[in-house]
Structures are given as structure tokens and as C-alpha cells.
Design an enzyme around this catalytic site. Structure first.
Site, PDB file in Angstrom:
ATOM      1  N   HIS A 199       0.877 -39.985  20.882  1.00  0.00           N
ATOM      2  CA  HIS A 199       2.375 -39.518  20.635  1.00  0.00           C
ATOM      3  C   HIS A 199       3.309 -40.547  21.277  1.00  0.00           C
ATOM      4  O   HIS A 199       4.187 -40.852  20.350  1.00  0.00           O
ATOM      5  CB  HIS A 199       2.743 -38.397  21.203  1.00  0.00           C
ATOM      6  CG  HIS A 199       2.050 -36.917  20.607  1.00  0.00           C
ATOM      7  ND1 HIS A 199       0.852 -36.842  20.020  1.00  0.00           N
ATOM      8  CD2 HIS A 199       2.634 -35.970  20.155  1.00  0.00           C
ATOM      9  CE1 HIS A 199       0.462 -35.727  19.572  1.00  0.00           C
ATOM     10  NE2 HIS A 199       1.901 -35.030  19.429  1.00  0.00           N
TER      11      HIS A 199
ATOM     12  N   TYR B 137       0.841  -1.285   0.067  1.00  0.00           N
ATOM     13  CA  TYR B 137      -0.041   0.065   0.127  1.00  0.00           C
ATOM     14  C   TYR B 137       0.955   1.096   0.010  1.00  0.00           C
ATOM     15  O   TYR B 137       1.723   1.388   0.870  1.00  0.00           O
ATOM     16  CB  TYR B 137      -0.808   0.051   1.301  1.00  0.00           C
ATOM     17  CG  TYR B 137      -1.965   1.114   1.168  1.00  0.00           C
ATOM     18  CD1 TYR B 137      -3.405   0.822   0.540  1.00  0.00           C
ATOM     19  CD2 TYR B 137      -1.572   2.427   1.583  1.00  0.00           C
ATOM     20  CE1 TYR B 137      -4.097   2.034   0.234  1.00  0.00           C
ATOM     21  CE2 TYR B 137      -2.575   3.401   1.399  1.00  0.00           C
ATOM     22  CZ  TYR B 137      -3.873   3.358   0.742  1.00  0.00           C
ATOM     23  OH  TYR B 137      -4.561   4.223   0.585  1.00  0.00           O
TER      24      TYR B 137
ATOM     25  N   ASP C 281      14.822   8.245   5.486  1.00  0.00           N
ATOM     26  CA  ASP C 281      13.900   8.353   4.873  1.00  0.00           C
ATOM     27  C   ASP C 281      13.918   7.797   3.579  1.00  0.00           C
ATOM     28  O   ASP C 281      12.852   7.299   2.699  1.00  0.00           O
ATOM     29  CB  ASP C 281      12.951   9.820   4.973  1.00  0.00           C
ATOM     30  CG  ASP C 281      11.976   9.649   6.011  1.00  0.00           C
ATOM     31  OD1 ASP C 281      11.749   8.481   6.888  1.00  0.00           O
ATOM     32  OD2 ASP C 281      11.366  10.591   6.357  1.00  0.00           O
TER      33      ASP C 281
ATOM     34  N   SER D  73       3.933   9.285  12.511  1.00  0.00           N
ATOM     35  CA  SER D  73       5.400   9.185  12.531  1.00  0.00           C
ATOM     36  C   SER D  73       5.855  10.112  13.821  1.00  0.00           C
ATOM     37  O   SER D  73       5.227  10.916  14.265  1.00  0.00           O
ATOM     38  CB  SER D  73       6.027   9.924  11.173  1.00  0.00           C
ATOM     39  OG  SER D  73       7.391   9.595  11.234  1.00  0.00           O
TER      40      SER D  73
ATOM     41  N   GLN E 119       9.760  15.912  11.197  1.00  0.00           N
ATOM     42  CA  GLN E 119       8.687  14.516  11.933  1.00  0.00           C
ATOM     43  C   GLN E 119       7.598  15.348  12.580  1.00  0.00           C
ATOM     44  O   GLN E 119       7.252  14.238  13.377  1.00  0.00           O
ATOM     45  CB  GLN E 119       9.574  13.597  12.284  1.00  0.00           C
ATOM     46  CG  GLN E 119      10.495  12.813  11.526  1.00  0.00           C
ATOM     47  CD  GLN E 119       9.568  11.788  10.483  1.00  0.00           C
ATOM     48  OE1 GLN E 119       8.466  11.519  10.808  1.00  0.00           O
ATOM     49  NE2 GLN E 119      10.296  11.748   9.499  1.00  0.00           N
TER      50      GLN E 119
ATOM     51  N   ASN F 221      -3.527   5.884   6.154  1.00  0.00           N
ATOM     52  CA  ASN F 221      -4.120   6.832   7.068  1.00  0.00           C
ATOM     53  C   ASN F 221      -4.899   5.823   8.195  1.00  0.00           C
ATOM     54  O   ASN F 221      -4.616   4.606   8.218  1.00  0.00           O
ATOM     55  CB  ASN F 221      -4.994   7.483   6.457  1.00  0.00           C
ATOM     56  CG  ASN F 221      -6.337   6.901   5.690  1.00  0.00           C
ATOM     57  OD1 ASN F 221      -6.528   5.657   5.925  1.00  0.00           O
ATOM     58  ND2 ASN F 221      -6.970   7.650   4.834  1.00  0.00           N
TER      59      ASN F 221
ATOM     60  N   GLU G 195      10.299   5.889  17.159  1.00  0.00           N
ATOM     61  CA  GLU G 195      10.546   5.267  16.072  1.00  0.00           C
ATOM     62  C   GLU G 195      11.740   5.698  15.319  1.00  0.00           C
ATOM     63  O   GLU G 195      12.517   5.105  14.975  1.00  0.00           O
ATOM     64  CB  GLU G 195       9.208   5.955  15.103  1.00  0.00           C
ATOM     65  CG  GLU G 195       9.339   5.613  13.667  1.00  0.00           C
ATOM     66  CD  GLU G 195       8.530   6.081  12.769  1.00  0.00           C
ATOM     67  OE1 GLU G 195       8.297   5.838  11.368  1.00  0.00           O
ATOM     68  OE2 GLU G 195       7.623   7.170  12.986  1.00  0.00           O
ATOM     69  N   HIS G 196      11.919   7.059  15.346  1.00  0.00           N
ATOM     70  CA  HIS G 196      13.321   7.548  15.155  1.00  0.00           C
ATOM     71  C   HIS G 196      13.887   8.338  16.428  1.00  0.00           C
ATOM     72  O   HIS G 196      13.158   9.050  17.094  1.00  0.00           O
ATOM     73  CB  HIS G 196      13.128   8.786  13.971  1.00  0.00           C
ATOM     74  CG  HIS G 196      12.128   8.272  12.847  1.00  0.00           C
ATOM     75  ND1 HIS G 196      10.767   8.669  12.767  1.00  0.00           N
ATOM     76  CD2 HIS G 196      12.631   7.998  11.499  1.00  0.00           C
ATOM     77  CE1 HIS G 196      10.559   8.462  11.645  1.00  0.00           C
ATOM     78  NE2 HIS G 196      11.559   7.600  10.969  1.00  0.00           N
TER      79      HIS G 196
ATOM     80  N   GLU H  40       1.820 -35.483  29.315  1.00  0.00           N
ATOM     81  CA  GLU H  40       0.759 -34.566  28.875  1.00  0.00           C
ATOM     82  C   GLU H  40      -0.456 -35.229  28.355  1.00  0.00           C
ATOM     83  O   GLU H  40      -1.291 -34.797  27.784  1.00  0.00           O
ATOM     84  CB  GLU H  40       1.340 -33.757  27.554  1.00  0.00           C
ATOM     85  CG  GLU H  40       2.568 -32.882  27.728  1.00  0.00           C
ATOM     86  CD  GLU H  40       2.974 -32.125  26.579  1.00  0.00           C
ATOM     87  OE1 GLU H  40       2.634 -32.460  25.586  1.00  0.00           O
ATOM     88  OE2 GLU H  40       3.730 -31.088  26.857  1.00  0.00           O
TER      89      GLU H  40
ATOM     90  N   GLN I  90     -10.722  -0.247   1.210  1.00  0.00           N
ATOM     91  CA  GLN I  90     -11.142  -0.839   0.132  1.00  0.00           C
ATOM     92  C   GLN I  90     -10.144  -1.762  -0.727  1.00  0.00           C
ATOM     93  O   GLN I  90     -10.195  -2.628  -1.233  1.00  0.00           O
ATOM     94  CB  GLN I  90     -12.110  -0.087  -0.755  1.00  0.00           C
ATOM     95  CG  GLN I  90     -11.478   0.860  -1.592  1.00  0.00           C
ATOM     96  CD  GLN I  90     -11.950   2.109  -0.813  1.00  0.00           C
ATOM     97  OE1 GLN I  90     -11.766   2.223   0.339  1.00  0.00           O
ATOM     98  NE2 GLN I  90     -11.984   3.203  -1.439  1.00  0.00           N
TER      99      GLN I  90
ATOM    100  N   HIS J 215       4.592  13.248  16.752  1.00  0.00           N
ATOM    101  CA  HIS J 215       4.982  13.062  18.367  1.00  0.00           C
ATOM    102  C   HIS J 215       6.484  13.455  18.552  1.00  0.00           C
ATOM    103  O   HIS J 215       7.141  12.592  18.330  1.00  0.00           O
ATOM    104  CB  HIS J 215       4.621  11.792  18.646  1.00  0.00           C
ATOM    105  CG  HIS J 215       3.101  11.437  18.553  1.00  0.00           C
ATOM    106  ND1 HIS J 215       2.197  11.863  19.446  1.00  0.00           N
ATOM    107  CD2 HIS J 215       2.333  10.709  17.654  1.00  0.00           C
ATOM    108  CE1 HIS J 215       1.021  11.289  19.032  1.00  0.00           C
ATOM    109  NE2 HIS J 215       1.027  10.680  17.920  1.00  0.00           N
TER     110      HIS J 215
END
Length: 364
Positions: free
Chosen positions: A339, A53, A280, A161, A183, A138, A246-247, A334, A115, A186
């Protein structure tokens, strides 16, 4: 054909370095034979097909094509399907198409959103389903990937990100400011001086005036930005490991000395000459990284995501005799009678001379 030469050259430059990095991640099948004749190992096979994607909408991301398709191609995946939303006029971005060509994508479909994820997971009249889906999107795309997970493989549920910058007083405030802005979602800044923190804030105010994304950047920094002033380097490193960013950018004088103390980070950028942007686009390591603190247990996208492994086991009669008692003991504990019986029967055949204990089927 509509992609300009400058962009083509940049994509080819990035692809070369991304491919070289991921080639080093390839694993081979392996086998070993124990002294008792048992053969054990792993058979590594590429996935039959993957769907990638690639986001559209407000921004276009040919780099996402390279970062997802190249590891799949290196792994040996034969069918690499790209789905990406069309632009407003219904066309596809030439740079995305060129990135698909460079990276080895075999099919492209002009479809986006939840979709597109559904089509890749379950198939439609025109899109054949795939074994695994990778790539960011998204909130609707992320939710769709979560829903289809299990029916099809996914790489991760990627959140917004983020970047965390550790800066000592040797770091230029202007560089720290622009890296935080790059970035802005956050963005914690971890430092040791309130005066230095003020200098970075002032640098952000000056730099953002030149930004073409001023409102988005300031909204992100205002709502999600954070400056953490620590008493010591030890406390700062503890803070980073809790954030698990993340970074992570290390704007410090001797970043290599800190590397061993960083346990949780998706990608680590060391020194003032290493902005997050190199990761990146062109450095080589993958830019699809764990977000939202998941670097505590997750890793960047890699060639491993596009292969599967089958365990291979072949015992000789001698090897089974060697392990029989342990197998029977565990199986009996067991409550799995069949077995244990599957081993006992073979031991009886061996005792009655029907099979030689020295026979080694692994050698054949």
C-alpha cells in the site's frame, strides 16, 4: 380484468400517493472536485432485479404489492418479480394481479412459503434468481429470508405487527380501542390515568363484539396486550423509546410538540384523525416497517433499498502528492508495505520528472 372497478380505483388512488412520496426519496449520482484536483463522488445505480414476496393464505394483501414494487420501480429496477401463494382453487387474487399491473411488476409466479424464497435466491428451471428479496411473510418465510441473507440481499426479518398508542385524557376511548384492535398482536397502550385505562378496556369489549375477527383480536390482546400507566409525559415518552414500536399513534392534544422527543418508532401517526390504517394503505409512506424493537436502528422500506452506490475516486498527481505522507504513515503503521509502496513509487516518478505535479487527470 376480473378485479371490480371499486377496488381498481382504490388501488390506483393509493398507488398515486405512494409513488409521489417515494419519488422524493430518489438520490442522484454526485461528484465534487477538490482544490488539489481530486475527484470524489458516488454513482447511484438501481439493482438489476428484485423479488417481492406477497403473503396469501388467511388474508390477501394487494397493498403489500404496492408498497414493495412501487419503490423498486421508482428506483429504476427493470426486473420486478412477484411471488405469491395461490388461493385454494389454484388461482391468484385479481386484486393482487391488478396491484402488480399498477405497480410495474414484470413477472408473477404462483408460489409461496420458504420454497418461494429459495427460488428467488438461487433460481430454478422456471424462476431466474434475483439480487434482493423484500416483503413480509409467515415464520417460515422469515426464517428462509434469514438463511439466504448474504447470498442475496433482503430488506429485513419482519416479526408480528404491533402498534403503541400514547393517549392523554383528551382522546376518545372508542377511537383508542378500535386502533388497538386494528393491529392486535403486540399492543401497548401508554396513558396517565387508571380510570382512562379502564374506559379503553370497556370500549374494546364493546367494539370487539362487532368484529369479524373477534377471536383472533381478543387472543392477541389477551396474550400480548399491555397497558402502561405513567406518572408523567416524560416517563411516557421514555417508555415509548424503550418499546421502539413499529407503529406509534399519538392520541394527544398537541402531538407535534412531542415529535422531537420520539427517537425510536417505525412510523408515527399524529392526532385523532390519523389511524394507523391510513399508513397501511394510502398515505404514501411505506408500510413495511421495523418490528420487534428494531426501530432502534432500522428504518421503513424505501427507494434506498433498491439502489446500490459505488464510490468514485480520481486523483491528480498534485492531489496524490498532497495526501501521500498520510497514506504512507497509515499503511506503514498497519504493516501493509505494498500500500505504502504504491504511493512512494508514484512520488519517485514525480520527483524524477516523469509526471508533472500539476497534471490533473480529473480535469480530463
Amino acid at each position: 380484468a376480473q378485479c371490480d372497478a371499486k377496488t381498481v380505483a382504490a388501488l390506483e388512488h393509493a398507488a398515486k400517493q405512494i409513488r409521489e412520496f417515494h419519488e422524493r426519496q430518489k438520490q442522484q449520482s454526485w461528484f465534487t472536485i477538490r482544490e488539489d484536483g481530486a475527484l470524489v463522488g458516488a454513482k447511484v445505480e438501481p439493482l438489476d432485479s428484485v423479488g417481492i414476496y406477497v403473503p396469501g393464505g388467511r388474508a390477501l394483501y394487494p397493498s403489500s404489492v404496492l408498497m414493495n414494487a412501487i419503490p423498486a420501480a421508482v428506483a429504476g429496477v427493470k426486473r420486478i418479480v412477484c411471488v405469491t401463494p395461490p388461493t385454494k382453487d389454484g388461482s391468484l387474487d385479481p386484486a393482487i394481479l391488478e396491484a402488480c399491473r399498477i405497480a410495474g411488476v414484470t413477472e408473477i409466479y404462483s408460489v409461496g412459503g420458504a420454497q418461494a424464497i429459495g427460488a428467488l435466491a438461487y433460481g430454478t428451471e422456471s424462476i431466474q434468481k434475483v439480487a434482493k428479496i423484500t416483503g413480509p411473510g409467515n415464520a417460515f418465510v422469515a426464517a428462509a429470508k434469514k438463511i439466504v441473507s448474504g447470498d442475496v440481499g433482503i430488506d429485513m426479518i419482519a416479526g408480528p405487527s404491533e402498534v403503541c398508542v400514547l393517549a392523554d385524557e383528551t382522546a376518545l376511548p372508542e377511537l383508542v380501542a378500535v386502533d388497538l384492535m386494528a393491529q392486535a398482536e403486540h399492543d401497548p397502550l401508554v396513558t396517565f390515568s387508571e380510570a382512562y385505562a379502564d374506559a379503553v378496556e370497556n370500549a374494546i369489549q364493546k367494539t370487539v363484539e362487532s368484529s369479524t375477527r373477534k377471536e383472533i383480536t381478543m387472543s392477541s390482546l389477551t396474550d400480548k396486550g399491555l397497558i402502561v400507566i405513567c406518572d408523567s409525559l416524560t416517563q411516557a415518552l421514555q417508555t415509548i423509546n424503550v418499546i421502539a414500536p413499529e407503529h406509534l399513534e399519538l392520541h394527544v392534544s398537541r402531538p407535534m410538540e412531542l415529535l422531537g422527543q420520539i427517537r425510536n418508532a417505525g412510523a408515527i401517526f399524529m392526532g385523532e384523525w390519523t389511524p394507523e390504517a391510513v399508513g397501511d394503505y394510502v398515505a404514501g409512506p411505506n408500510h413495511t416497517l421495523p418490528t420487534g424493537g428494531t426501530a432502534r436502528y432500522a428504518s421503513p422500506l424505501s427507494v434506498d433499498e433498491f439502489v446500490k452506490k459505488s464510490s468514485v475516486i480520481q486523483y491528480s498527481a498534485a492531489a496524490l502528492k498532497n495526501d501521500a505522507r498520510a497514506i504512507e504513515t497509515i499503511a506503514d503503521h498497519e504493516g501493509l508495505w505494498a500500500h505504502a509502496q504504491s504511493v512512494r513509487l508514484r512520488m519517485e516518478l514525480m520527483e524524477h520528472g516523469r509526471v508533472s505535479a500539476n497534471a490533473s487527470s480529473a480535469d480530463s
